[in-house]
Design a protein around this motif. Structure first.
Motif, PDB file in Angstrom:
ATOM      1  N   ALA A   1       0.837  -1.216   0.000  1.00  0.00           N
ATOM      2  CA  ALA A   1       0.000   0.000   0.000  1.00  0.00           C
ATOM      3  C   ALA A   1       0.864   1.255   0.000  1.00  0.00           C
ATOM      4  O   ALA A   1       0.491   2.290  -0.561  1.00  0.00           O
ATOM      5  CB  ALA A   1      -0.940  -0.020   1.205  1.00  0.00           C
TER       6      ALA A   1
ATOM      7  N   VAL B   1       1.771   3.431  -3.123  1.00  0.00           N
ATOM      8  CA  VAL B   1       0.856   4.407  -3.745  1.00  0.00           C
ATOM      9  C   VAL B   1       1.346   5.806  -3.404  1.00  0.00           C
ATOM     10  O   VAL B   1       1.144   6.305  -2.307  1.00  0.00           O
ATOM     11  CB  VAL B   1      -0.592   4.177  -3.262  1.00  0.00           C
ATOM     12  CG1 VAL B   1      -1.516   5.220  -3.878  1.00  0.00           C
ATOM     13  CG2 VAL B   1      -1.053   2.760  -3.627  1.00  0.00           C
ATOM     14  N   ARG B   2       2.023   6.421  -4.379  1.00  0.00           N
ATOM     15  CA  ARG B   2       2.625   7.727  -4.104  1.00  0.00           C
ATOM     16  C   ARG B   2       2.050   8.828  -4.984  1.00  0.00           C
ATOM     17  O   ARG B   2       1.973   9.969  -4.580  1.00  0.00           O
ATOM     18  CB  ARG B   2       4.140   7.642  -4.288  1.00  0.00           C
ATOM     19  CG  ARG B   2       4.786   6.665  -3.295  1.00  0.00           C
ATOM     20  CD  ARG B   2       6.293   6.796  -3.227  1.00  0.00           C
ATOM     21  NE  ARG B   2       6.953   6.482  -4.476  1.00  0.00           N
ATOM     22  CZ  ARG B   2       7.508   5.285  -4.768  1.00  0.00           C
ATOM     23  NH1 ARG B   2       7.484   4.297  -3.880  1.00  0.00           N
ATOM     24  NH2 ARG B   2       8.092   5.095  -5.920  1.00  0.00           N
ATOM     25  N   THR B   3       1.635   8.458  -6.212  1.00  0.00           N
ATOM     26  CA  THR B   3       1.049   9.487  -7.090  1.00  0.00           C
ATOM     27  C   THR B   3      -0.469   9.385  -7.145  1.00  0.00           C
ATOM     28  O   THR B   3      -1.132  10.324  -7.569  1.00  0.00           O
ATOM     29  CB  THR B   3       1.563   9.328  -8.537  1.00  0.00           C
ATOM     30  OG1 THR B   3       0.994   8.132  -9.090  1.00  0.00           O
ATOM     31  CG2 THR B   3       3.073   9.236  -8.589  1.00  0.00           C
ATOM     32  N   GLY B   4      -0.999   8.255  -6.770  1.00  0.00           N
ATOM     33  CA  GLY B   4      -2.441   8.077  -6.825  1.00  0.00           C
ATOM     34  C   GLY B   4      -2.974   7.780  -8.222  1.00  0.00           C
ATOM     35  O   GLY B   4      -4.183   7.715  -8.435  1.00  0.00           O
TER      36      GLY B   4
ATOM     37  N   ALA C   1      -4.125   5.452 -11.130  1.00  0.00           N
ATOM     38  CA  ALA C   1      -4.637   4.080 -11.205  1.00  0.00           C
ATOM     39  C   ALA C   1      -4.833   3.673 -12.656  1.00  0.00           C
ATOM     40  O   ALA C   1      -5.241   4.498 -13.489  1.00  0.00           O
ATOM     41  CB  ALA C   1      -5.963   3.964 -10.465  1.00  0.00           C
TER      42      ALA C   1
ATOM     43  N   LEU D   1       1.369  -0.871  -6.666  1.00  0.00           N
ATOM     44  CA  LEU D   1       0.429  -1.703  -5.914  1.00  0.00           C
ATOM     45  C   LEU D   1      -0.487  -2.410  -6.910  1.00  0.00           C
ATOM     46  O   LEU D   1      -1.064  -1.757  -7.788  1.00  0.00           O
ATOM     47  CB  LEU D   1      -0.411  -0.830  -4.967  1.00  0.00           C
ATOM     48  CG  LEU D   1      -1.614  -1.526  -4.315  1.00  0.00           C
ATOM     49  CD1 LEU D   1      -1.187  -2.692  -3.437  1.00  0.00           C
ATOM     50  CD2 LEU D   1      -2.440  -0.519  -3.516  1.00  0.00           C
TER      51      LEU D   1
ATOM     52  N   ILE E   1      -1.869   0.622  -9.088  1.00  0.00           N
ATOM     53  CA  ILE E   1      -1.913   1.977  -8.537  1.00  0.00           C
ATOM     54  C   ILE E   1      -0.481   2.380  -8.196  1.00  0.00           C
ATOM     55  O   ILE E   1       0.249   1.642  -7.537  1.00  0.00           O
ATOM     56  CB  ILE E   1      -2.829   2.068  -7.294  1.00  0.00           C
ATOM     57  CG1 ILE E   1      -4.200   1.474  -7.602  1.00  0.00           C
ATOM     58  CG2 ILE E   1      -3.012   3.533  -6.859  1.00  0.00           C
ATOM     59  CD1 ILE E   1      -4.415   0.078  -7.089  1.00  0.00           C
TER      60      ILE E   1
ATOM     61  N   PRO F   1      -6.331  11.734  -7.328  1.00  0.00           N
ATOM     62  CA  PRO F   1      -5.095  11.003  -6.997  1.00  0.00           C
ATOM     63  C   PRO F   1      -4.729  11.164  -5.524  1.00  0.00           C
ATOM     64  O   PRO F   1      -4.358  10.170  -4.871  1.00  0.00           O
ATOM     65  CB  PRO F   1      -4.061  11.639  -7.932  1.00  0.00           C
ATOM     66  CG  PRO F   1      -4.870  12.056  -9.125  1.00  0.00           C
ATOM     67  CD  PRO F   1      -6.184  12.532  -8.559  1.00  0.00           C
TER      68      PRO F   1
ATOM     69  N   VAL G   1      -4.044   8.245  -2.606  1.00  0.00           N
ATOM     70  CA  VAL G   1      -2.860   8.143  -1.746  1.00  0.00           C
ATOM     71  C   VAL G   1      -3.297   8.087  -0.275  1.00  0.00           C
ATOM     72  O   VAL G   1      -2.823   7.253   0.514  1.00  0.00           O
ATOM     73  CB  VAL G   1      -1.899   9.326  -1.994  1.00  0.00           C
ATOM     74  CG1 VAL G   1      -0.741   9.302  -0.986  1.00  0.00           C
ATOM     75  CG2 VAL G   1      -1.370   9.280  -3.427  1.00  0.00           C
TER      76      VAL G   1
END
Lengths: 305, 305, 305, 305
Positions: free
Chosen positions: C47, C50-53, C55, C283, C304, D40, D44
């Motif tokens: 989890a 997930v740094r930029t969001g 998808a 992710l 993601i 985004p 996150v």
């Protein structure tokens, strides 16, 4: 394309619809339509046509190949029974209409506007669980009558007719004359224009450019009191009509007359056998699957000579 | 339960299988099995049975209700056409066998071990795309012959027979005598034990406790050269046999004899009509859907009197 | 075709199968196989990727077009609701495997001979109602772990690799080096050889001429303790193996290792996004449909970043 | 039954529809509706909710049993591969909506009259081949956001609420207060009234007597800018509305707001896990199958804590 076909106006079709309507003819509850023309005596007479004992299917194989005329092909799945099976079983998924499947139409399959045969309304007849009347189950006891092939290609002296042609009452009568036969009450007719021969050469029929039955030929069918129409042409396309009559033959046959339609027959072997036996008529035996609420059924009609 | 039924040993069934085998009888390529008994002359004679013109379906409705005898029910879907539709179309998904559907078996539907009719082997005949021979398409030109109802419940003097009973050759002959009729070459027989009457009172048949055709009755069918077996009983359960003969009637009928089986007919209306008309025979007309590679087909057989 | 690929003998595969077997590793009742490598801590770590969001789906659209690689296409039917509908509903019919559908395999989907993962036997596991264990339902709580793209085409310096190529352990390690990443316990790997780029130019992959994962790469996957294999290559064809190992990668991955396979992913957009973001890991979140007894499931995996 | 529920007039619903409309909010071409609330940054933040690594499916098993709430059950067929198979494959046939399947709705699944989300018209959007926009494919990149359970049964102090009850905005706020949590932009909410507990005792929900979301709660969802509604109650039945608002929650949520609906979740295990972990929020990850033109999709949503 030159105007090979002369269509009556949509107003004239409205009049024709009323003229050909069988609403009430066999009672307010009737769901059999023109199958009423097939009396027990007609069945006895039809059985007497069996003289050689030769039997022939006039259906196409269920088609599992996708094409422009078969966008949602039959799905045929062989099932797993056991690691060492003692037999084989399978499943089918199929649509009951379209241009690839030999099938019978339920009378409520097509509307004229919102009108269904015998004074019914589409919103009452169609529901998500199926048709509430005039479904294919109404035809459950099958169709057993005299079949008559009418070879219009032969009348016109061509191996096949083009997509811009129409079949008129005069063609049907010319075929009768040429073949020395007369269509009568309760007969099932099979109109042949050579479509499958044409498709073998020119490829699958373009669904927007279709040879068709002309409106005056529908009146002829009504006057002759046929029970079933089948053939390699149905509604002509293009035609000048709006949604109410865009498939005018289906609309008038089913919603006005209650005329049973057997769509997408395989006529080539039938034509060949008729030539071989020098006959144009035969016993036709077929029955739809007993689908309660069904709008149509795949069928394998058998001609016995 | 007392031993109402006397089963021969599995070794005796092996002998019976060989005795009744029609392998090679109609050639090494034959896929028609006992349909070969229906000659053109037989069809002509069968047509002559049509004397009143009364027609009757002997199929059940396709069953969309799930039950112990119908675990995977027919799926019937009405399709969307347009926001203001000009007609109704639908789709079906169904298995082609089971205990709820009136259906014809393809000859290769059941094996004896790995043996298929006419010397073929299951591993060669069955593949994921369908049966490579002895499929239902082999029967495409339909079955048009004399049908004979044999009322075994009447022979026994009961409204219905119990699940621990068997139908023996002697029962079939007693029915012939009682009904003053004789089964002959090419006939399709319909054996009636009153199952649907029983089910109406006692509920759905327990698939593990089934009345059945006894092996000596299979020999009788072979000797009489029938073309089609149908009835409200098939394989008896429980029975003493291993997987090779667990459904011994199907195994011997299909894999040895090539005897066509019409499973799950609706016999009650047929019995009633036979009583009404004081007849036991009729013209039988039916044809499977043309399913290339198919192991069976739903069918709506029509009896015409 | 020159021998681009060197296959170990079938005897060596037998040894490899035993070497890589996880039978008993997670208990005699285990049905999760390599999903056991995904610990709660692994999920937490995943989890945190997930740094930029951003998808992205890595599934293909369900394919309703028939082709050599999609002989039994998805059937999508819009359903009739009412003459004036207040909404739209539909139905699907689909196979859960094949070369057109992005899908997860159940562990019991493929056998080695009659052997299923964790000491089970095919005849016990497969029945007509579905798989009795190691079915897709075992994976019901989904797969939520680190995904790693391994771009083998980039390692080889080509836009796509040819059908006669194989992916070896050395390729996987070269990709790690090039991408400065290391595959570890519980990771899901996505092996890219440029297949969809090749198909765009050369047409659909010939199923008899397929680039594939080589046996030594399977050992590497075992040593690295990956949870899921996905990629645009699976079993190499042709290969020298008999039925026991004809699809050797599936056989060893599923039946020996219990390695979860995600077949037919859509890798092009994933490769592009990895390039854009200069990342190789992300992710991965996906879950099969909860099909009790199912052999696989269509799935839409999401990456993601 | 006493009037437990107070419904606004249909005229008030018309006003509410306009008030809650998101037409144009995200552009004239928008097909994502409230998924636009999931930025985004929201993804996150949602990923950071994964603290224990515990994962849980909140879908029901696909249901192959027929019942009043599942009239057209899922069809699951194991397929024949070979006489000695090297693996197992299967097929599915299923409807994408109904009361038995955990599924996501496409935004165009339900209309208000003939109005579809974002100014579109049903007659343009729905055709026999599928939805032309606002189909389920629009949601292809999945839903990855914060999920919040709102336990209304706990608010009311009952194990389950009765079929004549409604969930009001005040209930939702009371749940927030009780659970010490606040629903915010982009959240997916799961409203729990104890339905499955009730069904375990009282039998399957009567579809004509259903607990439901009350209109003021829809306004609350709009104001809180939730992305997804899920719960064990949807439209209340009976209600006083005509066809335009007969399923008023679906109509307003989908056609006005473009609010994504996740129907028929399995909430019991989620409620239990939330109690165990003393949490009400979690990461929600799910993605529909990529069905071009689809009106919905079966889905297996995963909650990760």
């Amino acid at each position: 394309m030159r105007p090979h076909r002369l269509f009556p106006s949509e107003a004239e079709l409205e009049t024709l619809f009323d003229e050909l309507s069988n609403a009430g003819r066999w009672g307010a509850e009737d769901e059999l339509g023109t199958l009423n023309y097939i009396s027990p005596a007609k069945r006895v007479a039809a059985a007497s046509l069996v003289r050689t004992g030769k039997a022939l299917s006039i259906a196409r194989d269920l088609d599992t190949k996708q094409s422009s005329n078969n966008p949602s092909p039959v799905r045929h799945t062989m099932c797993y029974q056991a690691h060492e099976p003692i037999g084989a079983v399978d499943e089918l998924a199929l649509g009951t209409h379209g241009f690839a499947l030999t099938h019978l139409d339920a009378i409520a399959h097509v509307y004229r506007g919102r009108d269904v045969y015998n004074g019914r309304k589409a919103a009452d007849v169609a529901n998500p669980g199926g048709l509430t009347c005039c479904d294919i189950l109404a035809q459950k006891d099958g169709i057993f009558t005299r079949g008559v092939l009418l070879n219009i290609a032969a009348v016109r002296g061509v191996p096949w007719m083009g997509p811009d042609q129409g079949v008129y009452a005069a063609d049907l009568e010319a075929a009768e004359k040429l073949q020395r036969i007369r269509v009568g009450t309760g007969d099932a007719i099979f109109v042949y224009t050579g479509l499958q021969k044409r498709e073998a050469v020119e490829g699958p029929e373009n669904l927007g450019q279709r040879i068709g039955i002309m409106p005056d030929a529908i009146r002829w069918m009504h006057q002759r009191e046929i029970s079933v129409y089948s053939g390699d042409c149905v509604d002509a396309f293009p035609n000048p009509y709006g949604p109410r009559y865009s498939i005018y033959f289906h609309a008038i046959a089913l919603a006005a007359m209650g005329l049973i339609l057997l769509d997408i027959p395989a006529l080539e072997p039938l034509v060949e056998l008729c030539v071989d036996l020098q006959r144009s008529d035969f016993l036709l035996a077929m029955a739809p699957l007993r689908i309660k609420g069904g709008t149509g059924s795949p069928v394998n009609p058998i001609a016995i000579f």
